[in-house]
Design a protein around this motif. Sequence first.
Motif, short mmCIF file in Angstrom:
data_model
loop_
_atom_site.label_atom_id
_atom_site.label_comp_id
_atom_site.label_asym_id
_atom_site.label_seq_id
_atom_site.Cartn_x
_atom_site.Cartn_y
_atom_site.Cartn_z
N TRP A 64 0.83 -1.20 0.00
CA TRP A 64 0.00 0.00 0.00
C TRP A 64 0.86 1.25 0.00
N ASN A 65 0.31 2.32 -0.55
CA ASN A 65 0.97 3.62 -0.63
C ASN A 65 2.25 3.58 -1.46
N CYS A 66 2.26 2.76 -2.49
CA CYS A 66 3.43 2.71 -3.37
C CYS A 66 3.39 3.91 -4.33
N LYS A 67 4.52 4.19 -4.92
CA LYS A 67 4.62 5.32 -5.85
C LYS A 67 4.10 4.90 -7.23
N LEU A 68 3.27 5.76 -7.78
CA LEU A 68 2.80 5.55 -9.15
C LEU A 68 3.87 5.99 -10.14
N PRO A 69 3.90 5.40 -11.32
CA PRO A 69 4.85 5.85 -12.35
C PRO A 69 4.58 7.30 -12.76
N ASP A 70 5.63 8.01 -13.09
CA ASP A 70 5.49 9.40 -13.53
C ASP A 70 4.58 9.53 -14.74
N SER A 71 4.51 8.49 -15.56
CA SER A 71 3.73 8.54 -16.80
C SER A 71 2.23 8.72 -16.56
N PHE A 72 1.72 8.32 -15.39
CA PHE A 72 0.29 8.52 -15.14
C PHE A 72 -0.06 8.92 -13.71
N LYS A 73 0.92 9.27 -12.90
CA LYS A 73 0.59 9.62 -11.51
C LYS A 73 -0.27 10.87 -11.41
N ASP A 74 -0.21 11.76 -12.39
CA ASP A 74 -1.05 12.95 -12.36
C ASP A 74 -2.53 12.64 -12.64
N LEU A 75 -2.83 11.45 -13.13
CA LEU A 75 -4.21 11.07 -13.42
C LEU A 75 -4.93 10.52 -12.20
N ILE A 76 -4.18 10.04 -11.22
CA ILE A 76 -4.75 9.39 -10.04
C ILE A 76 -4.72 10.36 -8.87
N ASP A 77 -5.88 10.73 -8.37
CA ASP A 77 -6.00 11.65 -7.24
C ASP A 77 -5.80 10.86 -5.94
N ILE A 78 -4.63 10.97 -5.33
CA ILE A 78 -4.34 10.18 -4.13
C ILE A 78 -5.11 10.68 -2.90
N GLN A 79 -5.79 11.81 -3.02
CA GLN A 79 -6.68 12.24 -1.95
C GLN A 79 -7.98 11.43 -1.99
N LYS A 80 -8.31 10.93 -3.16
CA LYS A 80 -9.56 10.22 -3.38
C LYS A 80 -9.37 8.69 -3.44
N PHE A 81 -8.17 8.25 -3.83
CA PHE A 81 -7.92 6.83 -4.05
C PHE A 81 -6.79 6.29 -3.19
N ASN A 82 -6.95 5.04 -2.74
CA ASN A 82 -5.84 4.27 -2.17
C ASN A 82 -5.14 3.58 -3.32
N VAL A 83 -3.83 3.53 -3.25
CA VAL A 83 -3.04 2.90 -4.32
C VAL A 83 -2.15 1.83 -3.70
N ALA A 84 -2.15 0.67 -4.32
CA ALA A 84 -1.28 -0.42 -3.90
C ALA A 84 -0.63 -1.01 -5.14
N CYS A 85 0.48 -1.68 -4.94
CA CYS A 85 1.09 -2.37 -6.08
C CYS A 85 1.42 -3.80 -5.70
N TYR A 86 1.42 -4.63 -6.70
CA TYR A 86 1.72 -6.05 -6.57
C TYR A 86 2.77 -6.36 -7.62
N LYS A 87 3.89 -6.91 -7.18
CA LYS A 87 5.00 -7.19 -8.10
C LYS A 87 5.19 -8.70 -8.25
N PHE A 88 5.30 -9.12 -9.50
CA PHE A 88 5.57 -10.53 -9.79
C PHE A 88 6.18 -10.66 -11.18
N ASP A 89 7.15 -11.54 -11.31
CA ASP A 89 7.80 -11.83 -12.60
C ASP A 89 8.18 -10.57 -13.39
N GLY A 90 8.68 -9.56 -12.71
CA GLY A 90 9.11 -8.34 -13.38
C GLY A 90 7.98 -7.42 -13.79
N GLU A 91 6.76 -7.78 -13.49
CA GLU A 91 5.59 -6.97 -13.82
C GLU A 91 5.10 -6.29 -12.54
#
Length: 154
Positions: free
Chosen positions: A113-140
Amino acid sequence: MRKFRGKKRYFRNLWENVNTIDLNLGKESWFDFWHTHLDFLGVAEKSLKIRREHIKAHIALYNRLLKQLEEFEESYQAWFCVHDRQTYFDAVYVHSPNPNDDSFPHKIQELEWNCKLPDSFKDLIDIQKFNVACYKFDGEVVYYIQSKEQGIKL
């Protein structure tokens, strides 16, 4: 790389799809990982501009479905996923208690949870409104984006 022909029609159809998807909620409604993909063909892999438009479409669809879920009387989870490479896997999900399985609420232990979004689309996601999590596997990396206000957290 071949030129993307029919781009105007493609995006008109994409946004028409976003604006017409309905959950058809009723008294007996339930969701067993219901989801929809907006980019079955991987069109968004062609360029960053096209990718960003697809992410905007997923956000709009997610917000549309959240609005519909305000009428839903059961507990539910709703989220959308953005894959860093394989864009045809991006999708919006809705899940609730259902007669098919007892997997509600769905929990993914490996989410960061609270991982950093890529610069390519982080401006599209309002972190005041959304929780962001990331899941990493096999380089993806898959980004799970969920409303802070509605639904049960993953």
